[in-house]
Design a protein around this motif. Structure first.
Motif, PDB file in Angstrom:
ATOM      1  N   MET A  94     -69.086 -14.670  51.887  1.00 32.09           N
ATOM      2  CA  MET A  94     -69.900 -14.413  53.072  1.00 32.09           C
ATOM      3  C   MET A  94     -69.938 -15.679  53.907  1.00 32.09           C
ATOM      4  O   MET A  94     -69.577 -16.747  53.430  1.00 32.09           O
ATOM      5  N   GLU A  95     -70.401 -15.534  55.146  1.00 36.78           N
ATOM      6  CA  GLU A  95     -70.610 -16.709  55.982  1.00 36.78           C
ATOM      7  C   GLU A  95     -71.759 -16.442  56.945  1.00 36.78           C
ATOM      8  O   GLU A  95     -72.042 -15.295  57.287  1.00 36.78           O
ATOM      9  N   PHE A  96     -72.408 -17.511  57.353  1.00 36.68           N
ATOM     10  CA  PHE A  96     -73.478 -17.458  58.346  1.00 36.68           C
ATOM     11  C   PHE A  96     -72.862 -17.152  59.706  1.00 36.68           C
ATOM     12  O   PHE A  96     -71.790 -17.638  60.039  1.00 36.68           O
ATOM     13  N   ASP A  97     -73.535 -16.329  60.502  1.00 31.88           N
ATOM     14  CA  ASP A  97     -73.081 -16.031  61.863  1.00 31.88           C
ATOM     15  C   ASP A  97     -73.890 -16.870  62.839  1.00 31.88           C
ATOM     16  O   ASP A  97     -75.021 -16.520  63.185  1.00 31.88           O
ATOM     17  N   PRO A  98     -73.334 -17.993  63.316  1.00 25.52           N
ATOM     18  CA  PRO A  98     -74.106 -18.873  64.195  1.00 25.52           C
ATOM     19  C   PRO A  98     -74.380 -18.256  65.568  1.00 25.52           C
ATOM     20  O   PRO A  98     -75.221 -18.739  66.301  1.00 25.52           O
ATOM     21  N   ARG A  99     -73.698 -17.166  65.873  1.00 21.54           N
ATOM     22  CA  ARG A  99     -73.927 -16.495  67.158  1.00 21.54           C
ATOM     23  C   ARG A  99     -74.928 -15.352  67.029  1.00 21.54           C
ATOM     24  O   ARG A  99     -75.067 -14.537  67.933  1.00 21.54           O
ATOM     25  N   TYR A 100     -75.645 -15.333  65.913  1.00 18.72           N
ATOM     26  CA  TYR A 100     -76.728 -14.361  65.750  1.00 18.72           C
ATOM     27  C   TYR A 100     -77.806 -14.610  66.799  1.00 18.72           C
ATOM     28  O   TYR A 100     -78.447 -13.702  67.287  1.00 18.72           O
ATOM     29  N   GLY A 101     -77.997 -15.860  67.143  1.00 18.99           N
ATOM     30  CA  GLY A 101     -78.994 -16.254  68.130  1.00 18.99           C
ATOM     31  C   GLY A 101     -78.528 -17.481  68.873  1.00 18.99           C
ATOM     32  O   GLY A 101     -77.536 -18.118  68.499  1.00 18.99           O
ATOM     33  N   PHE A 102     -79.238 -17.816  69.917  1.00 23.11           N
ATOM     34  CA  PHE A 102     -78.862 -18.955  70.752  1.00 23.11           C
ATOM     35  C   PHE A 102     -80.105 -19.742  71.122  1.00 23.11           C
ATOM     36  O   PHE A 102     -81.223 -19.227  71.066  1.00 23.11           O
ATOM     37  N   VAL A 103     -79.874 -20.981  71.522  1.00 25.20           N
ATOM     38  CA  VAL A 103     -80.937 -21.872  71.960  1.00 25.20           C
ATOM     39  C   VAL A 103     -80.608 -22.309  73.375  1.00 25.20           C
ATOM     40  O   VAL A 103     -79.460 -22.651  73.669  1.00 25.20           O
ATOM     41  N   ALA A 104     -81.598 -22.264  74.244  1.00 19.05           N
ATOM     42  CA  ALA A 104     -81.412 -22.722  75.618  1.00 19.05           C
ATOM     43  C   ALA A 104     -82.237 -23.985  75.819  1.00 19.05           C
ATOM     44  O   ALA A 104     -83.375 -24.073  75.348  1.00 19.05           O
ATOM     45  N   GLY A 105     -81.635 -24.943  76.511  1.00 17.34           N
ATOM     46  CA  GLY A 105     -82.329 -26.195  76.770  1.00 17.34           C
ATOM     47  C   GLY A 105     -82.253 -26.559  78.239  1.00 17.34           C
ATOM     48  O   GLY A 105     -81.269 -26.259  78.919  1.00 17.34           O
ATOM     49  N   ILE A 106     -83.319 -27.178  78.718  1.00 16.95           N
ATOM     50  CA  ILE A 106     -83.392 -27.606  80.113  1.00 16.95           C
ATOM     51  C   ILE A 106     -83.833 -29.065  80.138  1.00 16.95           C
ATOM     52  O   ILE A 106     -84.846 -29.425  79.534  1.00 16.95           O
ATOM     53  N   ASP A 107     -83.068 -29.879  80.838  1.00 14.86           N
ATOM     54  CA  ASP A 107     -83.420 -31.280  81.065  1.00 14.86           C
ATOM     55  C   ASP A 107     -83.657 -31.404  82.566  1.00 14.86           C
ATOM     56  O   ASP A 107     -82.721 -31.478  83.349  1.00 14.86           O
ATOM     57  N   LEU A 108     -84.917 -31.384  82.938  1.00 12.40           N
ATOM     58  CA  LEU A 108     -85.304 -31.412  84.349  1.00 12.40           C
ATOM     59  C   LEU A 108     -85.620 -32.848  84.741  1.00 12.40           C
ATOM     60  O   LEU A 108     -86.661 -33.393  84.401  1.00 12.40           O
ATOM     61  N   GLY A 109     -84.662 -33.477  85.413  1.00 21.28           N
ATOM     62  CA  GLY A 109     -84.833 -34.863  85.827  1.00 21.28           C
ATOM     63  C   GLY A 109     -85.142 -34.965  87.307  1.00 21.28           C
ATOM     64  O   GLY A 109     -85.067 -33.977  88.033  1.00 21.28           O
ATOM     65  N   PRO A 110     -85.476 -36.154  87.799  1.00 17.61           N
ATOM     66  CA  PRO A 110     -85.842 -36.319  89.204  1.00 17.61           C
ATOM     67  C   PRO A 110     -84.679 -36.064  90.167  1.00 17.61           C
ATOM     68  O   PRO A 110     -84.892 -35.625  91.287  1.00 17.61           O
ATOM     69  N   GLY A 111     -83.430 -36.292  89.708  1.00 14.81           N
ATOM     70  CA  GLY A 111     -82.287 -36.083  90.596  1.00 14.81           C
ATOM     71  C   GLY A 111     -81.337 -35.000  90.120  1.00 14.81           C
ATOM     72  O   GLY A 111     -80.625 -34.387  90.913  1.00 14.81           O
ATOM     73  N   THR A 112     -81.333 -34.775  88.799  1.00 15.55           N
ATOM     74  CA  THR A 112     -80.389 -33.829  88.205  1.00 15.55           C
ATOM     75  C   THR A 112     -81.095 -32.948  87.187  1.00 15.55           C
ATOM     76  O   THR A 112     -81.945 -33.420  86.430  1.00 15.55           O
ATOM     77  N   THR A 113     -80.715 -31.671  87.174  1.00 17.53           N
ATOM     78  CA  THR A 113     -81.203 -30.726  86.171  1.00 17.53           C
ATOM     79  C   THR A 113     -80.018 -30.268  85.344  1.00 17.53           C
ATOM     80  O   THR A 113     -79.003 -29.839  85.900  1.00 17.53           O
ATOM     81  N   ARG A 114     -80.130 -30.379  84.034  1.00 17.45           N
ATOM     82  CA  ARG A 114     -79.075 -29.917  83.135  1.00 17.45           C
ATOM     83  C   ARG A 114     -79.580 -28.705  82.372  1.00 17.45           C
ATOM     84  O   ARG A 114     -80.671 -28.740  81.807  1.00 17.45           O
ATOM     85  N   LEU A 115     -78.755 -27.673  82.350  1.00 24.03           N
ATOM     86  CA  LEU A 115     -79.049 -26.451  81.602  1.00 24.03           C
ATOM     87  C   LEU A 115     -77.964 -26.301  80.537  1.00 24.03           C
ATOM     88  O   LEU A 115     -76.784 -26.465  80.842  1.00 24.03           O
ATOM     89  N   ALA A 116     -78.351 -25.999  79.333  1.00 26.88           N
ATOM     90  CA  ALA A 116     -77.364 -25.845  78.264  1.00 26.88           C
ATOM     91  C   ALA A 116     -77.765 -24.695  77.354  1.00 26.88           C
ATOM     92  O   ALA A 116     -78.951 -24.386  77.196  1.00 26.88           O
ATOM     93  N   VAL A 117     -76.752 -24.080  76.756  1.00 26.70           N
ATOM     94  CA  VAL A 117     -76.947 -23.021  75.774  1.00 26.70           C
ATOM     95  C   VAL A 117     -76.104 -23.380  74.561  1.00 26.70           C
ATOM     96  O   VAL A 117     -74.950 -23.813  74.698  1.00 26.70           O
ATOM     97  N   ALA A 118     -76.680 -23.219  73.367  1.00 25.87           N
ATOM     98  CA  ALA A 118     -75.962 -23.529  72.134  1.00 25.87           C
ATOM     99  C   ALA A 118     -76.188 -22.416  71.127  1.00 25.87           C
ATOM    100  O   ALA A 118     -77.197 -21.702  71.188  1.00 25.87           O
ATOM    101  N   ASP A 119     -75.250 -22.290  70.175  1.00 26.46           N
ATOM    102  CA  ASP A 119     -75.443 -21.319  69.099  1.00 26.46           C
ATOM    103  C   ASP A 119     -76.355 -21.942  68.034  1.00 26.46           C
ATOM    104  O   ASP A 119     -76.857 -23.054  68.212  1.00 26.46           O
ATOM    105  N   LEU A 120     -76.554 -21.243  66.938  1.00 26.48           N
ATOM    106  CA  LEU A 120     -77.499 -21.709  65.919  1.00 26.48           C
ATOM    107  C   LEU A 120     -76.984 -22.875  65.085  1.00 26.48           C
ATOM    108  O   LEU A 120     -77.725 -23.429  64.274  1.00 26.48           O
TER     109      LEU A 120
END
Length: 160
Positions: A94-120
Protein backbone atom coordinates in the motif's frame (compact mmCIF):
# COMPACT_ATOMS: atom_id res chain seq x y z
CA UNK A 1 15.67 -5.59 30.57
CA UNK A 2 15.18 -8.23 33.27
CA UNK A 3 15.23 -11.87 32.26
CA UNK A 4 11.68 -13.10 31.80
CA UNK A 5 10.22 -9.59 31.69
CA UNK A 6 7.86 -8.94 28.83
CA UNK A 7 9.28 -6.65 26.18
CA UNK A 8 7.25 -3.47 25.82
CA UNK A 9 5.84 -2.88 22.36
CA UNK A 10 5.60 0.43 20.59
CA UNK A 11 7.52 3.64 20.82
CA UNK A 12 8.00 5.58 24.08
CA UNK A 13 5.54 8.22 22.77
CA UNK A 14 2.99 5.48 22.06
CA UNK A 15 3.37 3.96 25.53
CA UNK A 16 3.00 7.42 27.13
CA UNK A 17 -0.13 8.08 25.08
CA UNK A 18 -1.60 4.75 26.19
CA UNK A 19 -0.96 5.65 29.83
CA UNK A 20 -2.55 9.07 29.33
CA UNK A 21 -5.61 7.49 27.74
CA UNK A 22 -5.90 4.74 30.35
CA UNK A 23 -9.48 4.66 31.43
CA UNK A 24 -10.60 6.27 28.15
CA UNK A 25 -13.16 4.63 25.94
CA UNK A 26 -12.45 2.33 23.00
CA UNK A 27 -13.27 5.06 20.52
CA UNK A 28 -10.53 7.36 21.81
CA UNK A 29 -8.03 4.48 21.82
CA UNK A 30 -8.97 3.65 18.22
CA UNK A 31 -8.50 7.31 17.25
CA UNK A 32 -5.09 7.32 18.94
CA UNK A 33 -4.07 4.15 17.09
CA UNK A 34 -5.38 5.54 13.80
CA UNK A 35 -3.31 8.68 14.33
CA UNK A 36 -0.19 6.59 14.99
CA UNK A 37 -0.71 4.57 11.80
CA UNK A 38 -1.48 7.67 9.74
CA UNK A 39 1.62 9.50 11.00
CA UNK A 40 3.88 6.61 9.98
CA UNK A 41 2.13 6.14 6.63
CA UNK A 42 2.39 9.86 5.78
CA UNK A 43 6.12 9.90 6.55
CA UNK A 44 6.85 7.02 4.18
CA UNK A 45 7.73 7.98 0.63
CA UNK A 46 7.24 4.50 -0.77
CA UNK A 47 5.13 1.38 -0.51
CA UNK A 48 4.67 -0.41 2.80
CA UNK A 49 3.06 -3.59 4.11
CA UNK A 50 0.86 -4.36 7.08
CA UNK A 51 3.71 -6.30 8.66
CA UNK A 52 5.95 -3.22 8.50
CA UNK A 53 3.27 -1.16 10.26
CA UNK A 54 2.82 -3.82 12.93
CA UNK A 55 6.57 -3.69 13.59
CA UNK A 56 6.68 0.13 13.54
CA UNK A 57 3.73 0.68 15.87
CA UNK A 58 3.72 -2.35 18.15
CA UNK A 59 0.00 -2.75 17.47
CA UNK A 60 -1.50 -6.17 16.81
CA UNK A 61 -1.92 -7.38 13.23
CA UNK A 62 -5.75 -7.36 13.48
CA UNK A 63 -5.73 -3.78 14.80
CA UNK A 64 -3.41 -2.60 12.03
CA UNK A 65 -5.54 -4.43 9.45
CA UNK A 66 -8.72 -2.81 10.73
CA UNK A 67 -7.19 0.68 10.77
CA UNK A 68 -5.72 0.25 7.29
CA UNK A 69 -9.12 -0.87 6.01
CA UNK A 70 -10.55 2.41 7.30
CA UNK A 71 -7.77 4.44 5.64
CA UNK A 72 -8.26 2.53 2.37
CA UNK A 73 -12.01 3.15 2.51
CA UNK A 74 -11.47 6.88 3.10
CA UNK A 75 -8.96 7.09 0.24
CA UNK A 76 -5.95 8.14 2.32
CA UNK A 77 -4.15 4.93 1.41
CA UNK A 78 -4.05 3.13 -1.95
CA UNK A 79 -3.81 -0.63 -2.40
CA UNK A 80 -0.96 -1.47 -4.78
CA UNK A 81 -1.66 -5.21 -4.84
CA UNK A 82 0.48 -8.15 -3.81
CA UNK A 83 4.25 -8.12 -3.96
CA UNK A 84 6.68 -10.98 -4.50
CA UNK A 85 6.71 -13.81 -1.99
CA UNK A 86 9.74 -14.40 0.17
CA UNK A 87 8.68 -17.94 0.96
CA UNK A 88 5.30 -17.39 2.57
CA UNK A 89 2.15 -15.48 1.79
CA UNK A 90 2.65 -12.67 -0.72
CA UNK A 91 2.60 -9.30 1.09
CA UNK A 92 0.02 -6.70 0.10
CA UNK A 93 1.64 -3.35 -0.65
CA UNK A 94 0.00 0.00 0.00
CA UNK A 95 1.01 3.63 -0.17
CA UNK A 96 -0.17 6.95 1.23
CA UNK A 97 -2.00 9.19 -1.27
CA UNK A 98 -0.54 12.67 -0.73
CA UNK A 99 -3.17 14.13 -3.06
CA UNK A 100 -5.97 13.09 -0.72
CA UNK A 101 -5.89 16.67 0.52
CA UNK A 102 -4.09 19.92 -0.07
CA UNK A 103 -2.78 22.87 1.91
CA UNK A 104 -3.08 26.46 0.74
CA UNK A 105 -0.75 29.16 1.96
CA UNK A 106 -0.76 32.93 1.60
CA UNK A 107 2.18 35.23 2.27
CA UNK A 108 0.71 38.72 2.22
CA UNK A 109 3.57 41.19 2.14
CA UNK A 110 3.62 44.98 1.74
CA UNK A 111 4.72 44.78 -1.92
CA UNK A 112 4.17 41.17 -2.97
CA UNK A 113 1.58 38.50 -2.23
CA UNK A 114 2.52 34.85 -2.71
CA UNK A 115 -0.12 32.15 -3.02
CA UNK A 116 0.87 28.49 -2.93
CA UNK A 117 -0.82 25.10 -2.89
CA UNK A 118 0.87 21.90 -1.74
CA UNK A 119 -0.13 18.26 -1.32
CA UNK A 120 -0.02 16.49 2.04
CA UNK A 121 3.70 15.74 1.65
CA UNK A 122 4.35 19.44 1.24
CA UNK A 123 5.14 19.18 -2.48
CA UNK A 124 4.13 22.44 -4.14
CA UNK A 125 1.54 21.96 -6.86
CA UNK A 126 0.86 25.62 -7.69
CA UNK A 127 2.38 29.02 -7.04
CA UNK A 128 1.35 32.54 -7.94
CA UNK A 129 3.08 35.80 -7.08
CA UNK A 130 1.04 39.00 -7.31
CA UNK A 131 1.70 42.62 -6.44
CA UNK A 132 0.05 43.68 -3.21
CA UNK A 133 -2.01 46.75 -4.07
CA UNK A 134 -1.58 49.75 -1.82
CA UNK A 135 -4.51 51.76 -0.55
CA UNK A 136 -7.12 48.98 -0.44
CA UNK A 137 -9.29 48.56 2.60
CA UNK A 138 -8.42 45.35 4.51
CA UNK A 139 -11.76 43.76 3.57
CA UNK A 140 -11.19 44.47 -0.14
CA UNK A 141 -7.61 43.19 0.02
CA UNK A 142 -8.73 39.96 1.67
CA UNK A 143 -11.55 39.46 -0.85
CA UNK A 144 -9.12 40.01 -3.74
CA UNK A 145 -6.63 37.56 -2.20
CA UNK A 146 -9.32 34.94 -1.58
CA UNK A 147 -10.51 35.20 -5.20
CA UNK A 148 -6.93 34.83 -6.46
CA UNK A 149 -6.49 31.73 -4.29
CA UNK A 150 -9.73 30.19 -5.60
CA UNK A 151 -8.55 30.88 -9.17
CA UNK A 152 -5.21 29.22 -8.39
CA UNK A 153 -6.94 26.16 -6.89
CA UNK A 154 -9.14 25.84 -9.95
CA UNK A 155 -6.15 26.11 -12.33
CA UNK A 156 -4.26 23.48 -10.31
CA UNK A 157 -7.32 21.17 -10.43
CA UNK A 158 -7.51 21.17 -6.65
CA UNK A 159 -10.97 21.20 -5.05
CA UNK A 160 -11.51 24.33 -2.94
Amino acid sequence: MRTGARQRRGSPDRRRARREHAGGDARSLRALNLHAILRIVMERRGPFTRAELVAATGLSAPTVGSLLSELLERGLVRDLGPGPSSGGRRPAFMEFDPRYGFVAGIDLGPGTTRLAVADLWGERTALRVLPTPAGLRPKDLLERTAKAMLDLLREAHVPP
